[in-house]
Write a protein that holds these residues in place. Structure first.
Motif, mmCIF file in Angstrom:
data_model
loop_
_atom_site.group_PDB
_atom_site.id
_atom_site.type_symbol
_atom_site.label_atom_id
_atom_site.label_comp_id
_atom_site.label_asym_id
_atom_site.label_seq_id
_atom_site.Cartn_x
_atom_site.Cartn_y
_atom_site.Cartn_z
ATOM 1 N N PHE A 183 0.809 -1.220 0.000
ATOM 2 C CA PHE A 183 0.000 0.000 0.000
ATOM 3 C C PHE A 183 0.843 1.272 0.000
ATOM 4 C CE2 PHE A 183 -2.474 3.353 2.052
ATOM 5 C CZ PHE A 183 -3.598 3.348 1.243
ATOM 6 N N ASN A 184 1.809 1.355 0.899
ATOM 7 C CA ASN A 184 2.598 2.594 0.994
ATOM 8 C C ASN A 184 3.317 2.918 -0.309
ATOM 9 O OD1 ASN A 184 1.712 2.706 3.620
ATOM 10 N ND2 ASN A 184 3.728 3.029 4.511
ATOM 11 N N ASP A 185 3.935 1.899 -0.905
ATOM 12 C CA ASP A 185 4.632 2.116 -2.174
ATOM 13 C C ASP A 185 3.668 2.596 -3.255
ATOM 14 O OD1 ASP A 185 6.953 1.310 -0.999
ATOM 15 O OD2 ASP A 185 7.014 -0.679 -1.920
ATOM 16 N N GLY A 186 2.527 1.920 -3.334
ATOM 17 C CA GLY A 186 1.546 2.265 -4.367
ATOM 18 C C GLY A 186 0.977 3.662 -4.195
ATOM 19 N N MET A 187 0.573 4.004 -2.960
ATOM 20 C CA MET A 187 -0.019 5.326 -2.722
ATOM 21 C C MET A 187 1.028 6.423 -2.891
ATOM 22 S SD MET A 187 -3.232 5.438 -2.490
ATOM 23 C CE MET A 187 -3.394 7.170 -2.100
#
Length: 272
Positions: A183-187
């Motif tokens: 999630f963090n990488d994607g967002m």
């Protein structure tokens, strides 16, 4: 048909197609914060202002104009089908909802009667055989999706590809599909691709898991819930999700994606 399940910031910096059980509460709050410099006070699903939503009639023409002209960066978020259906079971079937009642009123009594499912008593807190109950729920989920009986499929366990496709079929195009598991990488990639009124530090954003605490805690590892028959049912329901979003059908214990999502393939296969 339009663009059901689509949210957009008031500033039109970004468009997001909601997929239930895929970090949608956190994503909605990030969008809200990026416009207003503060989080929405409450469950973002209840917000009737401060952002555009397809469910708000006045927002529909604004969203339609933006999406059809690809006026803003558009993205969605997906999740491993094994963990998503498990999460739906514990939240929606075993859990007591925000209003203090069971999800969809007569749904749980129907499951108890027709499928012999246990849910931990009236308050959801009593011990019960989670694995046995979940596997029976899986039969029910398959029946709703395959034959629309004894009811239409629910948005929380209908296939992600179905949610993702409505946006494409009606004229939208995604710039990014991110994984809940990264999630963090994607967002971070989404935030870097857009201009926001307020800077968002993804690493500092709390997780807004609005369903947490509704139901009993999962008592076993994910893979324990899926025997050979359960895996067959999951594949029957979610084959397209595994294929398009690059998840590992063979190993329920591996929640991580096993390849890169091909956006052209997604648009081609879901655009029919």
């Amino acid at each position: 048909m339009g663009f059901p399940g689509t949210w957009m910031t008031e500033s039109e910096s970004v468009v997001y197609r909601v997929v239930p059980k895929c970090a949608c509460s956190t994503i909605g709050q990030i969008m809200f914060y990026s416009d207003h410099g503060e989080f929405f006070d409450g469950d973002i699903h209840d917000a009737q202002g401060g952002m555009h939503k397809w469910a708000i009639e006045a927002s529909q023409p604004i969203i339609t104009d933006n999406v059809k002209t690809h006026g803003s960066y558009a993205f969605t978020c997906v999740r491993n089908p094994y963990t998503r259906i498990l999460s739906s079971f514990f939240d929606k079937i075993c859990g007591i909802q925000r209003n203090g009642k069971r999800y969809r009123g007569n749904l749980v009594p129907l499951l108890i009667q027709k499928y012999g499912i246990e849910v931990g008593g009236d308050d959801g807190k009593q011990e019960f055989d989670q694995i046995k109950a979940f596997r029976r729920f899986l039969l029910f989920a398959r029946d709703t999706i395959r034959w629309r009986r004894p009811m239409d499929p629910d948005i929380h366990w209908s296939a992600m590809s179905g949610h993702v496709s409505t946006f494409i079929v009606n004229g939208g195009r995604y710039d990014k599909i991110i994984w809940t598991e990264q999630f963090n990488d994607g967002m971070e990639q989404v935030m870097q691709a857009i201009d926001t009124r307020h800077a968002v530090d993804i690493a500092d954003i709390p997780r807004f898991n609005e369903s947490e605490g509704h139901g009993p805690k999962r008592a076993h590892p994910v893979e324990d819930y899926f025997d050979d028959l359960s895996m067959h049912l999951v594949y029957e329901i979610y084959k397209r999700d595994f294929d398009l979003f690059k998840y590992d059908f063979e190993d329920p214990s591996n929640k991580m994606p096993v390849g890169e999502i091909d956006l052209d393939e997604v648009h081609k296969k879901l655009g029919d």
